[in-house]
Design a protein around this motif. Sequence first.
Motif, PDB file in Angstrom:
ATOM      1  N   UNK A 163      58.915  21.976  80.163  1.00 34.64           N
ATOM      2  CA  UNK A 163      60.021  22.876  79.815  1.00 34.64           C
ATOM      3  C   UNK A 163      60.327  23.817  80.980  1.00 34.64           C
ATOM      4  N   UNK A 164      59.300  24.372  81.573  1.00 42.51           N
ATOM      5  CA  UNK A 164      59.488  25.314  82.675  1.00 42.51           C
ATOM      6  C   UNK A 164      60.083  24.649  83.914  1.00 42.51           C
ATOM      7  N   UNK A 165      59.991  23.341  83.994  1.00 38.63           N
ATOM      8  CA  UNK A 165      60.532  22.611  85.142  1.00 38.63           C
ATOM      9  C   UNK A 165      62.003  22.237  84.968  1.00 38.63           C
ATOM     10  N   UNK A 166      62.590  22.527  83.811  1.00 35.49           N
ATOM     11  CA  UNK A 166      64.003  22.200  83.581  1.00 35.49           C
ATOM     12  C   UNK A 166      64.873  23.017  84.538  1.00 35.49           C
ATOM     13  N   UNK A 167      65.734  22.379  85.300  1.00 40.46           N
ATOM     14  CA  UNK A 167      66.568  23.119  86.261  1.00 40.46           C
ATOM     15  C   UNK A 167      67.451  24.162  85.580  1.00 40.46           C
ATOM     16  N   UNK A 168      67.566  25.321  86.210  1.00 42.16           N
ATOM     17  CA  UNK A 168      68.446  26.409  85.767  1.00 42.16           C
ATOM     18  C   UNK A 168      68.039  27.028  84.434  1.00 42.16           C
ATOM     19  N   UNK A 169      66.802  26.828  84.016  1.00 42.65           N
ATOM     20  CA  UNK A 169      66.316  27.541  82.833  1.00 42.65           C
ATOM     21  C   UNK A 169      66.226  29.022  83.179  1.00 42.65           C
ATOM     22  N   UNK A 170      66.915  29.869  82.405  1.00 42.21           N
ATOM     23  CA  UNK A 170      67.020  31.273  82.758  1.00 42.21           C
ATOM     24  C   UNK A 170      65.775  32.085  82.483  1.00 42.21           C
ATOM     25  N   UNK A 171      65.074  31.781  81.393  1.00 42.34           N
ATOM     26  CA  UNK A 171      63.842  32.474  81.038  1.00 42.34           C
ATOM     27  C   UNK A 171      63.203  31.766  79.854  1.00 42.34           C
ATOM     28  N   UNK A 172      61.941  32.082  79.609  1.00 39.18           N
ATOM     29  CA  UNK A 172      61.291  31.710  78.354  1.00 39.18           C
ATOM     30  C   UNK A 172      60.903  33.002  77.652  1.00 39.18           C
ATOM     31  N   UNK A 174      53.618  45.669  83.019  1.00 39.05           N
ATOM     32  CA  UNK A 174      52.620  45.558  84.083  1.00 39.05           C
ATOM     33  C   UNK A 174      52.079  44.137  84.205  1.00 39.05           C
ATOM     34  N   UNK A 175      52.115  43.400  83.081  1.00 40.79           N
ATOM     35  CA  UNK A 175      51.536  42.050  83.057  1.00 40.79           C
ATOM     36  C   UNK A 175      52.509  40.974  83.508  1.00 40.79           C
ATOM     37  N   UNK A 176      53.723  41.361  83.901  1.00 36.19           N
ATOM     38  CA  UNK A 176      54.632  40.386  84.476  1.00 36.19           C
ATOM     39  C   UNK A 176      55.852  40.032  83.661  1.00 36.19           C
ATOM     40  N   UNK A 177      55.994  40.633  82.472  1.00 35.90           N
ATOM     41  CA  UNK A 177      57.204  40.372  81.683  1.00 35.90           C
ATOM     42  C   UNK A 177      58.415  40.937  82.417  1.00 35.90           C
ATOM     43  N   UNK A 178      59.510  40.174  82.399  1.00 37.74           N
ATOM     44  CA  UNK A 178      60.725  40.630  83.055  1.00 37.74           C
ATOM     45  C   UNK A 178      61.792  41.122  82.104  1.00 37.74           C
ATOM     46  N   UNK A 179      61.586  40.885  80.807  1.00 34.16           N
ATOM     47  CA  UNK A 179      62.563  41.279  79.798  1.00 34.16           C
ATOM     48  C   UNK A 179      61.808  41.612  78.515  1.00 34.16           C
ATOM     49  N   UNK A 180      62.021  42.818  77.995  1.00 32.51           N
ATOM     50  CA  UNK A 180      61.274  43.250  76.820  1.00 32.51           C
ATOM     51  C   UNK A 180      62.189  43.894  75.798  1.00 32.51           C
ATOM     52  N   UNK A 181      62.037  43.458  74.556  1.00 30.01           N
ATOM     53  CA  UNK A 181      62.732  44.106  73.449  1.00 30.01           C
ATOM     54  C   UNK A 181      61.848  45.240  72.928  1.00 30.01           C
ATOM     55  N   UNK A 182      62.394  46.455  72.926  1.00 29.79           N
ATOM     56  CA  UNK A 182      61.569  47.628  72.614  1.00 29.79           C
ATOM     57  C   UNK A 182      61.733  48.130  71.190  1.00 29.79           C
ATOM     58  N   UNK A 183      62.605  47.501  70.399  1.00 29.85           N
ATOM     59  CA  UNK A 183      62.755  47.947  69.016  1.00 29.85           C
ATOM     60  C   UNK A 183      64.007  47.376  68.389  1.00 29.85           C
ATOM     61  N   UNK A 192      53.335  31.412  86.804  1.00 26.62           N
ATOM     62  CA  UNK A 192      52.999  30.385  87.793  1.00 26.62           C
ATOM     63  C   UNK A 192      54.235  29.595  88.217  1.00 26.62           C
ATOM     64  N   UNK A 193      55.117  29.333  87.250  1.00 29.03           N
ATOM     65  CA  UNK A 193      56.326  28.545  87.527  1.00 29.03           C
ATOM     66  C   UNK A 193      57.465  29.396  88.077  1.00 29.03           C
ATOM     67  N   UNK A 194      57.259  30.708  88.144  1.00 32.80           N
ATOM     68  CA  UNK A 194      58.283  31.643  88.616  1.00 32.80           C
ATOM     69  C   UNK A 194      59.539  31.585  87.745  1.00 32.80           C
ATOM     70  N   UNK A 195      59.333  31.453  86.442  1.00 33.61           N
ATOM     71  CA  UNK A 195      60.426  31.521  85.465  1.00 33.61           C
ATOM     72  C   UNK A 195      60.314  32.860  84.737  1.00 33.61           C
TER      73      UNK A 195
END
Length: 263
Positions: free
Chosen positions: A170-179, A234-243, A214-217
């Motif tokens: 799944x992480x190797x799918x081209x142009x996958x924006x995020x998981x 701090x653990x590497x999440x790039x997008x977080x829902x806060x509430x 690892x996959x830089x996604x």
Amino acid sequence: MPTHSPRENDLRHTLESDDVALGILENTYSPMLVEFYGELGLDFVWIDLEHAGPSPFDGERLEALLRAADVSGTELLVRLPEPDPGMVRKALDAGARNLFVSRIESAAEVRQAVQASRFTYDGEPGTRGFASPRASRWGLAEEYAASEDEEIVLGVTIENPTAVSNLEEILAVPDLGFVFAGPLDLAVSTGNPGEPTHEAVESHVETIRERALEADVPLGGLGFGMDDVNEKAEAGYGMLNIGSTTGALQGTVQSWLEEYSGP
């Protein structure tokens, strides 16, 4: 005839940087609140069309929410209930730039959804239809196809053990924006409904985090309180829902009632 440059996707830029995008689930589906959250400085407002709200095919309702986001400079993040290519195309034509798709299990399903969001995909023709919808400013946007293919972000929720087992593909799918790691549904799919902190769920979430990094996604997730949000940032999440809207109202109103001393 005047022409218009398409709006750049600020959420895409944040995901591609070292910053963390913070957002909130607007679960009353109010354009006014979407606009207000943008004025408060949130990076995105999450609209969930899987569990509630209007039909994913209700373009008129979606357009109203998108206009509210445009006014205040935030980005709408639209969750679709399944990897239906027609659903993807409909949301994008309404003007959505950020989608995340639920109920996926395989790389083939993910690829089908991403391909539906592109005019050109992985060196081949994509399956997005070309028209003059709101996304193109009704035909006035310059370089519409190229800009859309550059700016659209389509991610997927990893919410069941099958998807976790297929994560490398799944992480190797081209142009996958995020998981997006989905602990609530992972709890259901592992036989532990209502227990997002169950060790089986946390093990899957950690696997998702490690493999995404690892996959830089880019990796998205839920924050359970601000201590958890800060730890995940701090653990590497790039997008977080806060509430959520209802969660914020619940906490505020309950605090008022608890502080009321009576006559």
